[in-house]
Design a protein around this motif. Structure first.
Motif, PDB file in Angstrom:
ATOM      1  N   TYR A 246       6.520  30.087  67.214  1.00 57.97           N
ATOM      2  CA  TYR A 246       5.583  29.386  68.108  1.00 57.97           C
ATOM      3  C   TYR A 246       4.683  28.479  67.281  1.00 57.97           C
ATOM      4  N   LEU A 247       4.694  27.177  67.578  1.00 61.05           N
ATOM      5  CA  LEU A 247       3.823  26.216  66.916  1.00 61.05           C
ATOM      6  C   LEU A 247       2.610  25.983  67.803  1.00 61.05           C
ATOM      7  N   MET A 248       1.449  26.387  67.317  1.00 64.71           N
ATOM      8  CA  MET A 248       0.244  26.409  68.133  1.00 64.71           C
ATOM      9  C   MET A 248      -0.433  25.042  68.197  1.00 64.71           C
ATOM     10  N   GLY A 249      -0.816  24.648  69.431  1.00 62.20           N
ATOM     11  CA  GLY A 249      -1.652  23.468  69.608  1.00 62.20           C
ATOM     12  C   GLY A 249      -0.956  22.134  69.449  1.00 62.20           C
ATOM     13  N   VAL A 250       0.362  22.111  69.592  1.00 58.27           N
ATOM     14  CA  VAL A 250       1.125  20.872  69.433  1.00 58.27           C
ATOM     15  C   VAL A 250       1.892  20.594  70.714  1.00 58.27           C
ATOM     16  N   GLY A 251       1.817  19.353  71.226  1.00 60.88           N
ATOM     17  CA  GLY A 251       2.494  19.056  72.475  1.00 60.88           C
ATOM     18  C   GLY A 251       2.820  17.591  72.670  1.00 60.88           C
ATOM     19  N   THR A 252       3.005  16.819  71.579  1.00 59.63           N
ATOM     20  CA  THR A 252       3.457  15.438  71.724  1.00 59.63           C
ATOM     21  C   THR A 252       4.976  15.405  71.609  1.00 59.63           C
ATOM     22  N   TYR A 253       5.575  14.364  72.142  1.00 57.16           N
ATOM     23  CA  TYR A 253       7.037  14.253  72.120  1.00 57.16           C
ATOM     24  C   TYR A 253       7.581  14.371  70.692  1.00 57.16           C
ATOM     25  N   ARG A 254       7.109  13.507  69.820  1.00 53.23           N
ATOM     26  CA  ARG A 254       7.680  13.450  68.469  1.00 53.23           C
ATOM     27  C   ARG A 254       7.427  14.740  67.689  1.00 53.23           C
ATOM     28  N   ASP A 268       2.366  24.843  72.731  1.00 54.82           N
ATOM     29  CA  ASP A 268       1.310  24.750  73.742  1.00 54.82           C
ATOM     30  C   ASP A 268       0.370  23.624  73.366  1.00 54.82           C
ATOM     31  N   CYS A 269      -0.251  23.035  74.360  1.00 54.86           N
ATOM     32  CA  CYS A 269      -1.234  21.989  74.110  1.00 54.86           C
ATOM     33  C   CYS A 269      -1.951  21.678  75.408  1.00 54.86           C
ATOM     34  N   VAL A 270      -3.201  21.212  75.305  1.00 52.80           N
ATOM     35  CA  VAL A 270      -3.973  20.829  76.487  1.00 52.80           C
ATOM     36  C   VAL A 270      -3.705  19.378  76.894  1.00 52.80           C
ATOM     37  N   ILE A 271      -2.846  18.680  76.155  1.00 54.20           N
ATOM     38  CA  ILE A 271      -2.621  17.249  76.386  1.00 54.20           C
ATOM     39  C   ILE A 271      -2.324  16.897  77.837  1.00 54.20           C
ATOM     40  N   PRO A 272      -1.382  17.571  78.530  1.00 53.49           N
ATOM     41  CA  PRO A 272      -1.018  17.071  79.870  1.00 53.49           C
ATOM     42  C   PRO A 272      -2.162  17.065  80.865  1.00 53.49           C
ATOM     43  N   THR A 273      -2.995  18.094  80.872  1.00 49.09           N
ATOM     44  CA  THR A 273      -4.106  18.127  81.829  1.00 49.09           C
ATOM     45  C   THR A 273      -5.297  17.303  81.329  1.00 49.09           C
ATOM     46  N   ARG A 274      -5.503  17.258  80.036  1.00 44.67           N
ATOM     47  CA  ARG A 274      -6.606  16.441  79.506  1.00 44.67           C
ATOM     48  C   ARG A 274      -6.358  14.964  79.772  1.00 44.67           C
ATOM     49  N   LEU A 275      -5.122  14.516  79.529  1.00 48.77           N
ATOM     50  CA  LEU A 275      -4.801  13.120  79.817  1.00 48.77           C
ATOM     51  C   LEU A 275      -4.969  12.820  81.302  1.00 48.77           C
ATOM     52  N   ALA A 276      -4.553  13.769  82.142  1.00 48.22           N
ATOM     53  CA  ALA A 276      -4.662  13.560  83.592  1.00 48.22           C
ATOM     54  C   ALA A 276      -6.104  13.333  84.005  1.00 48.22           C
ATOM     55  N   ARG A 277      -7.026  14.071  83.399  1.00 42.22           N
ATOM     56  CA  ARG A 277      -8.441  13.922  83.761  1.00 42.22           C
ATOM     57  C   ARG A 277      -9.014  12.592  83.291  1.00 42.22           C
ATOM     58  N   HIS A 278      -8.269  11.878  82.449  1.00 38.18           N
ATOM     59  CA  HIS A 278      -8.675  10.540  82.015  1.00 38.18           C
ATOM     60  C   HIS A 278      -7.814   9.466  82.677  1.00 38.18           C
TER      61      HIS A 278
END
Length: 374
Positions: A246-254, A268-278
């Motif tokens: 498990y790689l923690m805190g990573v969620g970009t495509y590349r 796991d990463c907060v990226i999808p919901t954080r980006l949505a809120r912006h």
């Protein structure tokens, strides 16, 4: 008594270390590689559990430190445990609070015994020890719990990182002693900063403990993308092949594609919901700002190839309107899509591994990039 946890590898890539497998837990299987949405406070922001299930999510995260502050693990336990409390019936994982050792560096003090925080909510002193973290996680009741670790910052001297990594190893053994529930899998966390030899040694030390699973922590803390790749490539192959990685805190495509090529299974990463809120959506490997005026009269789906509720029901123009009108529904709809998109990306990689076409089909993402990716 046999363990309720197991990992089965179904296929290996013939050109990389990538693999497709299944991680079995008491609340169901997780097909890997897999992106896992983050629900820090027992909810994935703006998304209901039913909506989350439609994204293809199989495993969801929550955070020990934040749930300890609010509402408190005793309330979660009285409600029937974390699954029942938040209405999610699938597998769950709780972070140990170790990341807050890094992110709350201005209000914490580290000693060999543990970490003392000043609560950002009410100013009270919180002393989190390895044993305390495990006790809280045992009470919360997630399927997978994480060992309490120290996440060093970037940049950080080799001497400081080595001392921190050795402390994380000592804390892990205390976590193992404190762990009381066989229906929860305790994962160890590999630290070591940006020093490949420290990473390899830490990975070997953890592998010798024969834990149910292993995580790579302390990445995506400010270091450049090429160093993340180096760290993961040095660490993942050193971890046991018969356990999930498990790689923690990573969620970009590349970063996910490159980590999968190194043998990583879970992200796991907060990226999808954080980006949505912006007001930003992930579409076909790109990040789109839906506030842009070019979407005002665009009556096509956000992504015609996506089967999510948002793309099947609404247009880009509608999403643009919701954002400009400051309607909260925008956050929900874009979050549903963004989560679906990242899970779909890892599902596509899984299918490619099973067909032994991963290196060919995802060559674009495996090549170094001169620019930041979404």
């Amino acid at each position: 008594m046999s363990s309720p946890f197991s990992y089965h590898c179904e296929a290996n890539c013939s050109h990389t270390h990538a693999r497709a497998g299944t991680f079995h837990t008491p609340h169901g299987p997780v097909q890997t590689p897999r992106f896992m949405p983050v629900g820090t406070l027992a909810n994935v922001k703006t998304v209901t559990p039913d909506q989350l299930a439609t994204t293809g999510a199989q495993m969801v995260l929550s955070n020990t430190y934040h749930l300890h502050l609010q509402p408190g693990e005793d309330i979660v336990a009285e409600a029937g445990g974390l699954h029942r409390f938040m209405g999610w019936s699938g597998p769950m994982l709780t972070d140990s609070g170790g990341f807050q050792v890094f992110s709350l560096s201005q209000i914490r003090t580290i000693t060999e015994d543990g970490v003392t925080f000043k609560s950002p909510k009410d100013g009270r002193t919180i002393h989190l020890r390895p044993e305390t973290s495990i006790e809280i996680q045992n009470t919360l009741g997630a399927d997978v719990i994480m060992a309490f670790d120290e996440c060093p910052p970037y940049p950080c001297s080799r001497e400081a990182v080595q001392a921190s990594t050795e402390r994380t190893g000592r804390w892990l053994k205390r976590c193992m002693t404190a762990h009381q529930r066989p229906d929860q899998a305790l994962f160890g966390i590999v630290q070591g900063g940006v020093y490949p030899d420290l990473r390899r040694q830490a990975a070997q030390d953890l592998a010798n403990l024969d834990l149910p699973g292993y995580a790579i922590g302390g990445v995506s803390v400010g270091e450049p993308p090429e160093l993340i790749e180096t760290i993961v490539q040095a660490t993942a192959p050193c971890l046991p092949e018969n356990k999930p990685r498990y790689l923690m805190g990573v969620g970009t495509y590349r970063e996910m594609a490159q980590a999968i090529a190194a043998g990583v299974d879970l992200f796991d990463c907060v990226i999808p919901t954080r980006l949505a809120r912006h007001g930003a959506a992930l579409v076909a490997g790109e990040r789109w700002n839906l506030k842009n005026q070019r979407f005002r009269r665009d009556y096509t789906p956000l992504d015609a190839t996506c089967a999510c509720y948002t793309c099947q029901t609404f247009t880009r123009a509608y999403l643009c309107h919701l954002i400009h009108a400051k309607e909260m529904l925008a956050f929900t709809l874009i979050s549903i899509h963004n989560i679906t998109e990242l899970i779909r990306f890892t599902q596509q990689i899984r299918a490619a591994i099973l067909a032994d076409r991963f290196a060919e089909e995802f060559a674009h993402w495996l090549a170094p990039s001169p620019t930041l990716d979404p």
